[in-house]
Enzyme design. Structure first.
Site, PDB file in Angstrom:
ATOM      1  N   HIS A  77     -12.110  -5.038   6.707  1.00 54.35           N
ATOM      2  CA  HIS A  77     -12.418  -4.250   7.906  1.00 54.35           C
ATOM      3  C   HIS A  77     -13.869  -3.777   7.881  1.00 54.35           C
ATOM      4  CE1 HIS A  77      -8.179  -4.276   8.885  1.00 54.35           C
ATOM      5  NE2 HIS A  77      -8.450  -3.635  10.003  1.00 54.35           N
ATOM      6  N   LYS A 131       1.754   0.665   6.623  1.00 56.15           N
ATOM      7  CA  LYS A 131       2.679   1.742   6.292  1.00 56.15           C
ATOM      8  C   LYS A 131       1.908   3.051   6.376  1.00 56.15           C
ATOM      9  CE  LYS A 131       1.998   1.652   1.301  1.00 56.15           C
ATOM     10  NZ  LYS A 131       2.583   1.441  -0.012  1.00 56.15           N
TER      11      LYS A 131
END
Length: 178
Positions: free
Chosen positions: A37, A102
């Site tokens: 990212h 998550k």
């Protein structure tokens, strides 16, 4: 409610999903964790192009273990999603439609999800060996130097996830007290 979805994600599919839905995904998913990212964001800042078409795509926050002989991928459990939160709103604004991970998301991410009609799925942490069985193909397509954090183009079949935050901002973490 249980749903089966063939990717890529469309506005029609996304609008049919609600927090709490159990979903089985089939189709193309890209893996990317924090290092990938960061690299994607740096590429965008320099005016470069991302290594895949982000529009309508789904990113799985994943850094798999090495595959054993005969396996497509090693253990493939989700990474904590908040580690990507500083990069995510920009990617959502560019057309990213789904994320698998998550844990909770920041207000900025949730606002960008609502603005762009996106969805956040959770995969069960601790079940990486079982989840890897649903990944039928995995090819590193960018940032090979990042090792397990390289971006992978994966094909998943009946990959089990739960809608945690839907495109309206309904959030299972808020409604269930988790």
């Amino acid at each position: 409610m249980e749903k089966r979805i063939t990717l890529p994600l469309t506005d029609e599919i996304i609008s049919s999903l609600h927090a709490g839905d159990m979903v089985y995904l089939t189709g193309q998913v890209f893996s990317a964790r924090d290092a990938a990212h960061k690299r994607m964001t740096e590429t965008i800042e320099k005016g470069g192009e991302l290594p895949f078409d982000i529009r309508n795509s789904c990113i799985y926050y994943l850094g798999p273990t090495p595959a054993r002989e005969g396996q497509v991928i090693g253990s493939a459990g989700p990474t904590t999603s908040s580690r990507m939160d500083k990069y995510t709103p920009e990617l959502l604004d560019m057309g990213l439609k789904g994320m698998i991970g998550k844990g909770k998301r920041s207000k900025d991410v949730i606002d960008a999800m609502i603005r762009n009609r996106c969805v956040y799925f959770a995969a069960v942490g601790g079940a990486g060996a079982l989840l890897s069985r649903q990944i039928r193909k995995s090819t590193v397509i960018a940032y090979d130097d990042l090792g397990t954090e390289a971006i992978r183009d994966m094909y998943v079949e009946d990959f089990p996830v739960i809608v945690v935050i839907d495109s309206q901002g309904n959030n299972m973490y808020d409604t269930t007290g988790i």
